[in-house]
Design a protein around this motif. Structure first.
Motif, PDB file in Angstrom:
ATOM      1  N   ASP A  29       8.377  -6.549   1.599  1.00  0.00           N
ATOM      2  CA  ASP A  29       8.802  -7.948   1.444  1.00  0.00           C
ATOM      3  C   ASP A  29       9.024  -8.330  -0.017  1.00  0.00           C
ATOM      4  OD1 ASP A  29       8.738  -8.296   4.179  1.00  0.00           O
ATOM      5  OD2 ASP A  29       6.841  -9.432   4.179  1.00  0.00           O
ATOM      6  N   VAL A  30       8.182  -7.807  -0.902  1.00  0.00           N
ATOM      7  CA  VAL A  30       8.311  -8.163  -2.319  1.00  0.00           C
ATOM      8  C   VAL A  30       9.140  -7.148  -3.099  1.00  0.00           C
ATOM      9  CG1 VAL A  30       6.186  -9.532  -2.371  1.00  0.00           C
ATOM     10  CG2 VAL A  30       6.091  -7.101  -2.970  1.00  0.00           C
ATOM     11  N   GLY A  31       9.611  -6.103  -2.420  1.00  0.00           N
ATOM     12  CA  GLY A  31      10.486  -5.137  -3.060  1.00  0.00           C
ATOM     13  C   GLY A  31       9.800  -4.199  -4.033  1.00  0.00           C
ATOM     14  N   LEU A  32       8.534  -3.895  -3.768  1.00  0.00           N
ATOM     15  CA  LEU A  32       7.779  -2.997  -4.633  1.00  0.00           C
ATOM     16  C   LEU A  32       7.171  -1.882  -3.794  1.00  0.00           C
ATOM     17  CD1 LEU A  32       5.829  -5.682  -6.700  1.00  0.00           C
ATOM     18  CD2 LEU A  32       7.790  -4.348  -7.480  1.00  0.00           C
ATOM     19  N   SER A  33       6.862  -0.778  -4.453  1.00  0.00           N
ATOM     20  CA  SER A  33       6.163   0.295  -3.749  1.00  0.00           C
ATOM     21  C   SER A  33       4.710  -0.132  -3.510  1.00  0.00           C
ATOM     22  CB  SER A  33       6.190   1.579  -4.581  1.00  0.00           C
ATOM     23  OG  SER A  33       5.400   1.420  -5.745  1.00  0.00           O
ATOM     24  N   VAL A  34       4.072   0.529  -2.550  1.00  0.00           N
ATOM     25  CA  VAL A  34       2.650   0.270  -2.296  1.00  0.00           C
ATOM     26  C   VAL A  34       1.851   0.532  -3.571  1.00  0.00           C
ATOM     27  CG1 VAL A  34       0.623   1.085  -1.019  1.00  0.00           C
ATOM     28  CG2 VAL A  34       2.771   0.679   0.192  1.00  0.00           C
ATOM     29  N   SER A  35       2.184   1.614  -4.267  1.00  0.00           N
ATOM     30  CA  SER A  35       1.477   1.932  -5.513  1.00  0.00           C
ATOM     31  C   SER A  35       1.619   0.821  -6.538  1.00  0.00           C
ATOM     32  CB  SER A  35       2.000   3.240  -6.111  1.00  0.00           C
ATOM     33  OG  SER A  35       1.654   4.329  -5.301  1.00  0.00           O
ATOM     34  N   GLU A  36       2.832   0.274  -6.672  1.00  0.00           N
ATOM     35  CA  GLU A  36       3.052  -0.790  -7.653  1.00  0.00           C
ATOM     36  C   GLU A  36       2.284  -2.050  -7.274  1.00  0.00           C
ATOM     37  OE1 GLU A  36       4.286  -2.509 -11.178  1.00  0.00           O
ATOM     38  OE2 GLU A  36       4.302  -0.413 -10.543  1.00  0.00           O
TER      39      GLU A  36
END
Length: 129
Positions: A29-36
């Motif tokens: 949803d926020v356009g980031l990887s899980v790691s980020e």
């Protein structure tokens, strides 16, 4: 956020299926990887402050612009001191005092931003989840 080549530590976390799906959904949803997402949350919880995007990035850019203006004022003071005319020391001392207060205020505001991020992160992590 810029990638840091010094990232060498790996953290392993066990999540339930529901927790992982919620985290992955949030990340998409926020356009980031899980790691980020996890990295940003840990930075905030650790008191490093927000990343340089969104509202946090805007605030940092505002502070950077104010500090750039301080640099310009210091440059004018230095030119005044190196000129042929005798500098008006009272004016210079007053200006340097104002600049020092501005820099101190900027440092305090930036530290307060980081402290608030850490407080919110602690509250979210220690709250009933």
């Amino acid at each position: 956020m810029a990638r840091h080549s010094t990232r060498q530590k790996v953290v392993h976390v066990r999540l339930s299926e529901a927790e992982f799906l919620a985290l992955r959904t949030f990340s998409v949803d926020v356009g980031l990887s899980v790691s980020e997402v996890l990295r940003r949350l840990s930075r905030r919880a650790g008191g490093f402050g927000a990343t340089l995007d969104g509202e946090g990035g805007f605030a940092v850019r505002v502070h950077a612009e104010e500090l750039r203006q301080v640099g310009g004022s210091l440059d004018r003071i230095a030119r005044g001191l190196s000129g042929k005319d005798d500098p008006a020391f009272e004016v210079l001392i007053d200006g340097i005092g104002r600049l020092a207060r501005l820099v101190n205020d900027q440092a305090s505001e930036i530290r307060a931003m980081c402290d608030e991020e850490q407080r919110v992160a602690r509250q979210r992590v220690t709250g009933d989840v």
